[in-house]
Design an enzyme around this catalytic site. Structure first.
Site, PDB file in Angstrom:
ATOM      1  N   LYS A   1       7.860  28.006 -29.118  1.00  9.25           N
ATOM      2  CA  LYS A   1       7.702  26.830 -27.643  1.00  9.25           C
ATOM      3  C   LYS A   1       8.617  25.652 -27.579  1.00  9.25           C
ATOM      4  CE  LYS A   1       4.586  22.783 -28.271  1.00  9.25           C
ATOM      5  NZ  LYS A   1       3.858  22.311 -28.767  1.00  9.25           N
TER       6      LYS A   1
ATOM      7  N   ASP B   1      -0.306  17.078 -24.017  1.00  6.72           N
ATOM      8  CA  ASP B   1      -0.779  16.612 -25.564  1.00  6.72           C
ATOM      9  C   ASP B   1      -1.652  16.105 -25.844  1.00  6.72           C
ATOM     10  OD1 ASP B   1       1.939  17.208 -26.496  1.00  6.72           O
ATOM     11  OD2 ASP B   1       3.424  15.004 -26.025  1.00  6.72           O
TER      12      ASP B   1
ATOM     13  N   ASP C   1       5.526  23.610 -35.762  1.00  3.25           N
ATOM     14  CA  ASP C   1       5.878  23.231 -34.037  1.00  3.25           C
ATOM     15  C   ASP C   1       7.119  21.704 -35.242  1.00  3.25           C
ATOM     16  OD1 ASP C   1       5.455  21.055 -32.955  1.00  3.25           O
ATOM     17  OD2 ASP C   1       4.302  22.277 -32.383  1.00  3.25           O
TER      18      ASP C   1
ATOM     19  N   ASN D   1      11.366  16.745 -24.718  1.00  2.00           N
ATOM     20  CA  ASN D   1      10.887  15.054 -24.709  1.00  2.00           C
ATOM     21  C   ASN D   1      11.246  13.581 -23.921  1.00  2.00           C
ATOM     22  OD1 ASN D   1       8.621  15.644 -26.155  1.00  2.00           O
ATOM     23  ND2 ASN D   1      10.200  16.761 -27.693  1.00  2.00           N
TER      24      ASN D   1
ATOM     25  N   ARG E   1      12.791   8.263 -27.240  1.00  2.00           N
ATOM     26  CA  ARG E   1      11.518   8.962 -28.666  1.00  2.00           C
ATOM     27  C   ARG E   1      13.030   8.702 -29.730  1.00  2.00           C
ATOM     28  NH1 ARG E   1       9.789  14.430 -29.981  1.00  2.00           N
ATOM     29  NH2 ARG E   1       7.510  13.814 -31.787  1.00  2.00           N
TER      30      ARG E   1
ATOM     31  N   ASP F   1      10.571  22.855 -25.866  1.00  2.00           N
ATOM     32  CA  ASP F   1      10.077  21.802 -26.163  1.00  2.00           C
ATOM     33  C   ASP F   1      11.378  21.224 -24.770  1.00  2.00           C
ATOM     34  OD1 ASP F   1       8.482  19.364 -25.867  1.00  2.00           O
ATOM     35  OD2 ASP F   1       8.015  19.261 -28.129  1.00  2.00           O
TER      36      ASP F   1
HETATM   37  C1  DGJ Z   1       5.919  17.296 -27.864  1.00  2.00           C
HETATM   38  C2  DGJ Z   1       5.167  18.028 -27.411  1.00  2.00           C
HETATM   39  O1  DGJ Z   1       4.168  18.275 -26.714  1.00  2.00           O
HETATM   40  C3  DGJ Z   1       4.076  18.125 -29.033  1.00  2.00           C
HETATM   41  O2  DGJ Z   1       3.331  19.498 -29.317  1.00  2.00           O
HETATM   42  C4  DGJ Z   1       4.860  18.503 -30.030  1.00  2.00           C
HETATM   43  O3  DGJ Z   1       5.021  19.408 -30.354  1.00  2.00           O
HETATM   44  C5  DGJ Z   1       6.018  17.160 -30.404  1.00  2.00           C
HETATM   45  N1  DGJ Z   1       6.800  17.196 -28.880  1.00  2.00           N
HETATM   46  C6  DGJ Z   1       6.719  17.673 -31.287  1.00  2.00           C
HETATM   47  O4  DGJ Z   1       8.406  17.028 -31.471  1.00  2.00           O
END
Ligand code: DGJ
Length: 711
Positions: free
Chosen positions: A459, A531, A351, A463, A426, A461
Site C-alpha cells: 500500500k 479514509d 499498515d 499524506n 501531518r 501512501d
Molecule cells: C492514510 C491512509 O489513508 C490510511 O489508510 C492509513 O494508511 C494511514 N494513512 C496511515 O498513516
C-alpha cells in the site's frame, strides 16, 4: 480508423468521430467531435467570417484565430481564449502562431509519464511562425476514447510557461459541466452547473491531483441524464497539480483545455530538447453520464491498468490500521492474523508504524527498516504466520515522505522540498523526488524490504500536499520545474518497483483518495478510495468516483462502528454491501467481533467471491443518486448480460412510507432473469421499464439482489 483526405483528418472510433482540417491559410482547425459522421467535406463548419475586434493573422484574410475552432492554440495572435501553450524566447517575446507542418501515422509515448497502451496513432506537426519551435500533437484512437498529448521541441532556447495536453473547441450550445470536488474523507462529490460565459477553471496546486478536485471534467448538453443525452468526459492521466478549463466564448463556442497547472510552472528548453505533456482521455457518448462512465471504465481497465489485472482476482485484505493505529507489537498482529484467517481473508496488510522509530505520526518516515523493538524478530514471524494460514502478507510504505525526526533527514536535510523553516503537514516533509539520487535512496530501502520477505501486496501512501516549492537540486531558473519533475520521480519509482517486483500487488493511497487518478492507475490497479469508511458516506464517495473510474479500481473496506471518521453507527450488512461494490476488504479488529459478526464476515466474503468477476469487468449503472434523493442504488451487469448484481440503501427511514419502484438498467430486454432474493422471474424489459418494488428499510440499511438470466 484514421483517414487523411483533402487536408482533413478523420479519426473514427466506434462511438465517435473526431475531425480536423488544415484550412486555406495553413491553420489546423477542429471540425467535429461527437457522434460518428462520414468522411464528408466538413470545411463549411469552420467558414471564416469577419468579426469586430478579432485580429487577422498576417498571412490570412478575413480569418481570425479568435473565431476559428482550433486544435492547439498559441498566444498573442488574436485568439484571446485560453492558450494551449505559452513560452518566451530569449528576446523575451511570447507570441506564438501555430501553422500546420505535416503529419505521420504513428507516434511517440510521453517520456517518463503514464501512458495508455495501444490505439491507432497519429502525429500532426505544427510549426510556430514566431519562434523556432515545433509542436507534435499525438492522437491515439480507441473504440470509445481518444487519447491526446503533445510534445514541444525547441529549435531555439525557450522558457515554457504553459504546456497543456489538449484543447478542443466545440460548437455553440447550451452546456453544463460536472466536476468531482471534495476534501479529505469526502472525496469526489459530483457537482453539476450550467456553463456561463467566461472560463470555469478547476484544478489542484497541491503537488498532487488531490481530494479537493479530481483531474476530470465532463461537459454535457443540457438535459443529459444518466442514460440519455450527449456527454463528453475529459480525464488527465496525471497525478500532480493540474488545470482543466471550460470556456464559453463570445460566439457561444466552448473550449475545453487543460494539463499541468501553470501557476508555478516553467520549463527551460534548450536547442534540440523536448517537453512531453501528460496524456488526456477524451470521451464522447450520447448515452448520458452512465455511457460516459462505462466508456472511461472500459478504457482504463483495458488500456491503462496493467493487462494482467483485468481478470486476476483481487486480494481480500484485512488491514490493521483502524484496529491498532500505531499501537501494536508482534503479539497483537499475530492475533489479528489468526482472527482473519478462518474468515476467508486472503491477505493481511500491516499498515503504518512498523519501521524506523515510528510510534506516532511525528517520527520515522524515510527510515524503511523494521522497528525491532516493536516487532520482535522483524517481519519474518508475521509472514510465516500468514503462510501457515495459507494467507499472504502485505505492507504499507509512504515512499515520498520524511519525518524531521528520522535518520534519513538527519543525514540529508537537503532531501526535503523547501528550506527550513518549512510548513509541515501531518508533521512531515516531502522528499524532493525531482532529484534522482533521492528516488534512488528510497528505491534501495523499499526494494531491500521487498527482497528480504515474501511480500505480495504494497500500500503506497502519500499524506501531505506540497509547500515552499523549492529544490536544493535545481538552479534558480529551473525552480518552476520542481512539481512536474517531482511527479516524474514518483512515476519513475512506481515504474521501477512494479517492474522489479511483478509478483507484488500495489495499491495507491493518499490519505484515502487524495491521488485517485488515471495516472496512478497506470502503475497501481486499485486505490484506497477514502479514509471515510462509513457506509453512508462511502455510498456517496463511490458513486462520485464511479463517474470517472471503474469500481474495480476502488478499494473499499468494512470498518468498525461507531465509524472512526463520522461517529455514525450503520448496520454491519450495509458496510459489507457497500464494500462489495469495489475491491473489498476489512479494516477493523476482526478478533473483537461477536460470533454472529464473524459468521457475517464469512458470508460476506463468500458472497463477494460470487460477484468479484462482475466488479472486475462488469458494466456499472447508477440507479438512485444519494446526493439528490433518499436512496442509493448501483447495479453491475456482466458484459454478456447473463448476470447482474444490484445494491441499494435507504438513507433515512421514511415514516408512513408508500410503495416505490426502482427501475433496473443495462439488462437484455429479450432475456428472462431470476431475481434470487425475491424469488421472482421477469423479462429484462419488465425489470428495466416497469421496475421492482424498492425496499423500504431503516436508516442506512441496504439490500442486494443477484440476477441470473435463464438459459
Ligand atoms: C492514510 C491512509 O489513508 C490510511 O489508510 C492509513 O494508511 C494511514 N494513512 C496511515 O498513516
Amino acid at each position: 480508423m484514421i483517414l487523411h483526405k483533402n487536408n482533413t483528418f478523420y479519426l473514427q472510433g466506434k462511438t465517435y468521430s473526431y475531425v480536423m482540417r488544415v484550412n486555406e491559410w495553413g491553420y489546423l482547425e477542429h471540425l467535429h467531435f461527437g457522434a460518428p459522421v462520414g468522411e464528408d467535406d466538413l470545411g463549411y463548419l469552420a467558414a471564416a467570417r469577419e468579426l469586430s475586434f478579432a485580429p487577422v493573422p498576417p498571412d490570412a484574410k478575413i480569418f481570425s484565430l479568435d473565431t476559428s475552432p482550433q486544435e492547439y492554440a498559441g498566444y498573442g495572435q488574436g485568439d484571446f481564449r485560453t492558450p494551449s501553450a505559452m513560452y518566451t524566447r530569449s528576446d523575451g517575446g511570447i507570441a506564438s502562431r501555430f501553422r500546420y507542418a505535416g503529419y505521420a501515422l504513428g507516434g511517440e509515448l510521453p517520456q517518463g509519464l503514464p501512458a495508455a497502451r495501444g490505439g491507432e496513432l497519429l502525429t500532426i506537426y505544427l510549426e510556430d511562425a514566431c519562434a523556432k519551435v515545433r509542436i507534435a500533437l499525438f492522437y491515439a484512437v480507441f473504440d470509445a476514447v481518444l487519447v491526446r498529448w503533445a510534445k514541444i521541441e525547441a529549435g531555439e532556447r525557450i522558457s515554457i510557461k504553459r504546456a497543456y495536453s489538449f484543447s478542443v473547441d466545440l460548437p455553440a450550445g447550451d452546456y453544463g459541466t460536472l466536476v468531482l470536488h471534495g476534501r479529505h474523507a469526502a472525496e469526489r462529490t459530483p457537482e453539476k452547473r450550467p456553463l456561463g460565459h467566461g472560463a470555469l477553471s478547476v484544478g489542484s496546486r497541491r503537488g498532487a491531483s488531490s481530494h479537493q478536485m479530481n483531474p476530470f471534467l465532463a461537459l454535457y448538453a443540457q438535459g443529459a441524464g444518466e442514460e440519455t443525452g450527449e456527454v463528453y468526459g475529459f480525464e488527465l492521466l496525471y497525478s500532480g497539480s493540474f488545470t482543466l478549463v471550460a470556456e464559453r466564448s463570445q460566439t457561444e463556442t466552448v473550449r475545453i483545455a487543460g494539463g499541468v497547472d501553470d501557476t508555478n510552472f516553467s520549463w527551460q528548453l534548450g536547442v534540440g530538447e523536448a517537453f512531453y505533456t501528460p496524456q488526456v482521455a477524451l470521451c464522447y457518448t450520447n448515452s448520458g453520464f452512465g455511457g460516459m462512465s462505462r466508456a472511461l471504465a472500459d478504457f482504463l481497465r483495458s488500456s491503462v491498468i496493467a493487462e494482467k489485472y483485468l481478470h486476476m482476482p483481487r486480494p481480500i485484505v484485512a488491514n490493521n490500521w483502524e484496529a491498532t493505529y500505531f499501537d501494536f507489537d508482534r503479539g497483537k498482529l499475530l492475533a489479528l492474523i489468526d482472527a482473519a484467517a478462518p474468515l476467508g481473508v486472503d491477505t493481511f496488510v500491516l499498515d503504518d508504524g512498523w519501521f524506523g522509530k515510528r510510534d506516532s505520526d511525528t517520527t520515522g518516515l524515510g527510515d524503511w527498516y523494521v522497528n525491532l523493538k516493536k516487532l520482535e524478530g522483524g517481519l519474518a514471524p508475521l509472514v510465516a504466520r500468514c503462510k501457515a494460514h495459507g494467507m499472504r502478507f502485505g505492507i504499507w510504505f509512504e515512499p515520498e515522505m520524511v519525518s524531521e525526526d528520522s535518520d534519513l533527514y538527519r543525514a540529508h536535510p537537503d532531501y526535503a522540498i523547501g528550506r527550513a523553516p518549512r510548513c509541515t503537514g501531518r508533521n512531515q516533509y516531502i522528499l524532493d523526488f525531482s532529484r534522482p539520487e533521492v528516488v534512488e535512496c528510497v528505491y534501495a530501502q523499499v526494494a531491500a524490504i521487498l527482497r528480504a520477505h515474501e511480500i505480495s501486496y504494497v500500500k503506497w501512501d502519500m499524506n501531505r500536499h506540497m509547500t515552499e516549492f523549492f529544490s536544493e537540486g535545481l538552479p534558480a531558473a529551473r525552480q518552476g520545474e520542481l512539481q512536474h519533475r517531482y511527479m516524474l520521480g514518483v512515476y519513475a519509482l512506481a515504474r521501477r518497483l512494479t517492474e522489479d517486483f511483478p509478483e507484488v500487488f500495489f495499491e495507491g493511497c493518499s490519505g484515502g483518495g487524495g491521488r485517485f487518478d488515471a495516472g496512478m492507475l497506470a502503475y497501481f490497479p486499485q486505490i484506497w478510495t477514502s479514509d471515510n469508511t462509513d457506509s453512508l458516506s462511502r455510498a456517496g464517495i463511490q458513486w462520485g468516483t464511479s463517474y470517472a473510474y471503474p469500481v474495480s479500481a476502488m478499494s473499499c473496506h468494512v470498518s468498525a462502528c461507531p465509524n472512526h471518521q463520522t461517529g455514525r453507527v450503520t448496520p454491519f450488512s450495509s458496510r459489507g454491501h457497500i464494500a462489495s461494490l469495489g475491491a473489498t476488504g476489512y479494516e477493523l479488529d476482526l478478533g473483537k467481533l461477536t460470533e454472529k459478526e464473524r459468521e457475517a464476515v464469512r458470508a460476506q466474503i463468500a458472497a463477494y467471491r460470487r460477484v468479484a468477476a462482475l466488479v472486475q469487468t462488469g458494466d456499472l449503472y447508477r440507479l438512485l443518486d444519494p446526493f439528490t434523493g433518499n436512496y442509493f442504488a448501483e447495479m453491475l451487469v456482466a458484459k454478456d448480460k447473463k448476470t447482474a448484481y444490484v445494491v441499494g440503501m435507504t438513507v433515512h427511514a421514511v415514516p408512513a412510507d408508500f410503495p416505490r419502484r426502482i427501475r433496473l438498467a443495462g439488462l437484455d430486454g429479450a432475456k428472462k432473469y431470476r431475481v434470487e432474493e425475491l424469488g421472482l422471474t421477469c423479462g429484462g424489459g419488465t425489470l428495466m421499464h416497469a421496475g421492482l418494488p424498492l425496499p423500504s428499510l431503516g436508516d442506512c440499511a441496504t439490500w442486494a439482489w443477484h440476477l441470473v438470466a435463464e438459459a
